[in-house]
Write an enzyme that holds these catalytic residues in place. Structure first.
Site, mmCIF file in Angstrom:
data_model
loop_
_atom_site.group_PDB
_atom_site.id
_atom_site.type_symbol
_atom_site.label_atom_id
_atom_site.label_comp_id
_atom_site.label_asym_id
_atom_site.label_seq_id
_atom_site.Cartn_x
_atom_site.Cartn_y
_atom_site.Cartn_z
ATOM 1 N N TYR A 1 0.824 -1.219 0.000
ATOM 2 C CA TYR A 1 0.000 0.000 0.000
ATOM 3 C C TYR A 1 0.854 1.263 0.000
ATOM 4 O O TYR A 1 0.437 2.286 -0.567
ATOM 5 C CB TYR A 1 -1.022 -0.037 1.151
ATOM 6 C CG TYR A 1 -2.116 -1.014 0.804
ATOM 7 C CD1 TYR A 1 -3.080 -0.672 -0.151
ATOM 8 C CD2 TYR A 1 -2.133 -2.297 1.318
ATOM 9 C CE1 TYR A 1 -4.040 -1.586 -0.544
ATOM 10 C CE2 TYR A 1 -3.090 -3.217 0.933
ATOM 11 C CZ TYR A 1 -4.039 -2.849 0.000
ATOM 12 O OH TYR A 1 -4.982 -3.766 -0.411
ATOM 13 N N HIS B 1 -14.508 0.745 -0.851
ATOM 14 C CA HIS B 1 -13.399 -0.144 -0.478
ATOM 15 C C HIS B 1 -12.278 0.573 0.266
ATOM 16 O O HIS B 1 -11.157 0.094 0.310
ATOM 17 C CB HIS B 1 -12.854 -0.843 -1.734
ATOM 18 C CG HIS B 1 -13.823 -1.812 -2.329
ATOM 19 N ND1 HIS B 1 -13.758 -2.281 -3.623
ATOM 20 C CD2 HIS B 1 -14.929 -2.416 -1.784
ATOM 21 C CE1 HIS B 1 -14.753 -3.130 -3.851
ATOM 22 N NE2 HIS B 1 -15.482 -3.213 -2.752
HETATM 23 N N1 APR Z 1 -11.523 3.269 -19.211
HETATM 24 C C1 APR Z 1 -12.611 2.643 -18.664
HETATM 25 N N2 APR Z 1 -12.591 1.354 -18.274
HETATM 26 C C2 APR Z 1 -11.463 0.659 -18.433
HETATM 27 C C3 APR Z 1 -10.291 1.224 -19.008
HETATM 28 C C4 APR Z 1 -10.355 2.596 -19.404
HETATM 29 N N3 APR Z 1 -9.305 3.214 -19.960
HETATM 30 N N4 APR Z 1 -9.327 0.272 -19.040
HETATM 31 C C5 APR Z 1 -9.876 -0.845 -18.495
HETATM 32 N N5 APR Z 1 -11.150 -0.613 -18.145
HETATM 33 C C6 APR Z 1 -12.122 -1.528 -17.538
HETATM 34 C C7 APR Z 1 -11.897 -2.995 -17.818
HETATM 35 O O1 APR Z 1 -12.490 -3.350 -19.066
HETATM 36 C C8 APR Z 1 -12.589 -3.660 -16.634
HETATM 37 O O2 APR Z 1 -13.979 -3.884 -16.901
HETATM 38 O O3 APR Z 1 -12.007 -1.400 -16.128
HETATM 39 C C9 APR Z 1 -12.474 -2.609 -15.525
HETATM 40 C C10 APR Z 1 -11.495 -2.971 -14.441
HETATM 41 O O4 APR Z 1 -11.945 -4.099 -13.754
HETATM 42 P P1 APR Z 1 -11.170 -4.606 -12.446
HETATM 43 O O5 APR Z 1 -9.709 -4.607 -12.705
HETATM 44 O O6 APR Z 1 -11.796 -5.868 -12.029
HETATM 45 O O7 APR Z 1 -11.454 -3.416 -11.397
HETATM 46 P P2 APR Z 1 -12.726 -3.185 -10.471
HETATM 47 O O8 APR Z 1 -13.961 -3.670 -11.133
HETATM 48 O O9 APR Z 1 -12.682 -1.784 -10.006
HETATM 49 O O10 APR Z 1 -12.379 -4.145 -9.261
HETATM 50 C C11 APR Z 1 -13.231 -4.200 -8.149
HETATM 51 O O11 APR Z 1 -11.633 -5.526 -6.989
HETATM 52 O O12 APR Z 1 -9.500 -6.069 -6.255
HETATM 53 C C12 APR Z 1 -10.661 -5.413 -5.962
HETATM 54 O O13 APR Z 1 -10.881 -3.837 -4.296
HETATM 55 C C13 APR Z 1 -10.496 -3.956 -5.641
HETATM 56 O O14 APR Z 1 -12.120 -2.186 -5.893
HETATM 57 C C14 APR Z 1 -11.475 -3.271 -6.549
HETATM 58 C C15 APR Z 1 -12.445 -4.383 -6.892
#
Ligand code: APR
Length: 234
Positions: A53, A104
């Site tokens: 972190y 989160h």
């Molecule tokens: N603009 C918009 N969306 C995007 C971009 C971009 N430039 N690049 C990638 N993405 C999208 C991907 O297609 C995907 O659907 O962002 C999403 C990211 O998904 P994750 O990596 O799973 O992130 P998130 O959904 O926020 O994860 C949820 O998981 O690990 C935990 O606590 C962490 O809050 C997080 C939670």
């Protein structure tokens, strides 16, 4: 004014240069969740968790809001906006959004390991030292919801979503629960849901009218909000 709720994930910050979690180059491709993001990891290997972190925090200090964050903040001029974010960065606040709920946790805060209500802002720098203590004498930990922990802000988030006239979802895989289930808490089946994401989030369970804009956030969000502004303020 229409009530617009914006529910964001890591993708909204991707265009600011912050890694997502589950994309091919995402954080979980380089780290194991069980090593850095669980209560057991904090007990077993405190140094590694704090270091993880610290690195995220140091990186985030150099990042600035992108056109997606800015457009969401600017929407407050013509709509009643509430942001619910899964992100631990503060780019929505930096962009000027006034009402931001962090599901989160927040990277720039620490809290007592014993008392979840003893929360401290990090006002200076990025480093949490390993032995830093709260005023109750217990060690400090990142103010982050680890996997396996409850999500105290989930209930308030559900209530906010239930009052939305429009729900906008940006940059989330909709893979992590309970956060992903927020899309079910809209008031009724007529409430439109817009999704801005270049990938394929798990929308299988969404029953409301859904418009998926397959664009990255910095492009798709300003476009969508311009269109909604024209429709809602004419
Ligand atoms: N603009 C918009 N969306 C995007 C971009 C971009 N430039 N690049 C990638 N993405 C999208 C991907 O297609 C995907 O659907 O962002 C999403 C990211 O998904 P994750 O990596 O799973 O992130 P998130 O959904 O926020 O994860 C949820 O998981 O690990 C935990 O606590 C962490 O809050 C997080 C939670």
């Amino acid at each position: 004014m229409k009530r617009i709720v914006v529910f964001t994930g890591a993708g909204v910050s991707a265009d600011s240069g912050i890694s997502t979690f589950r994309d091919a180059d995402g954080l979980w491709a380089n780290y194991r969740i069980e090593d850095v993001c669980t209560p057991e990891a904090l007990q077993r290997n405190r140094a590694q968790v704090i270091e993880f972190y610290n690195m995220r925090r140091r990186e985030s200090l150099t990042k600035r809001p992108n056109a997606g964050h800015l457009a969401i903040a600017a929407m407050e001029e013509w709509a009643d906006v509430q942001v619910i974010t899964q992100n631990v960065d503060n780019l929505h606040e930096q962009a000027g959004s006034k009402r931001v709920l962090h599901l989160h946790g927040e990277l720039m805060k620490l809290r007592s390991e014993r008392n979840p209500d003893l929360i401290y802002d990090i006002n200076d720098g990025w480093e949490q030292s390993l032995d830093a203590k709260a005023e109750d004498g217990s060690l400090l930990r990142p103010h982050i919801v680890f996997f396996g922990e409850s999500v105290p802000m989930f209930e308030p988030a559900c209530q906010i979503v239930a009052e939305a006239d429009i729900l906008i979802v940006v940059g989330t895989s909709l893979a992590v629960y309970p956060a992903a289930s927020l899309v079910y808490y809209v008031r009724d089946r007529q409430v439109p849901i817009y999704l801005v994401d270049p990938g394929n989030p798990d929308t299988a369970m969404i029953r409301n009218p859904l418009t998926h804009i397959k664009e990255r956030g910095a492009v798709g969000v300003p476009q969508l909000l311009e269109q909604l502004k024209n429709e809602l303020t004419k």
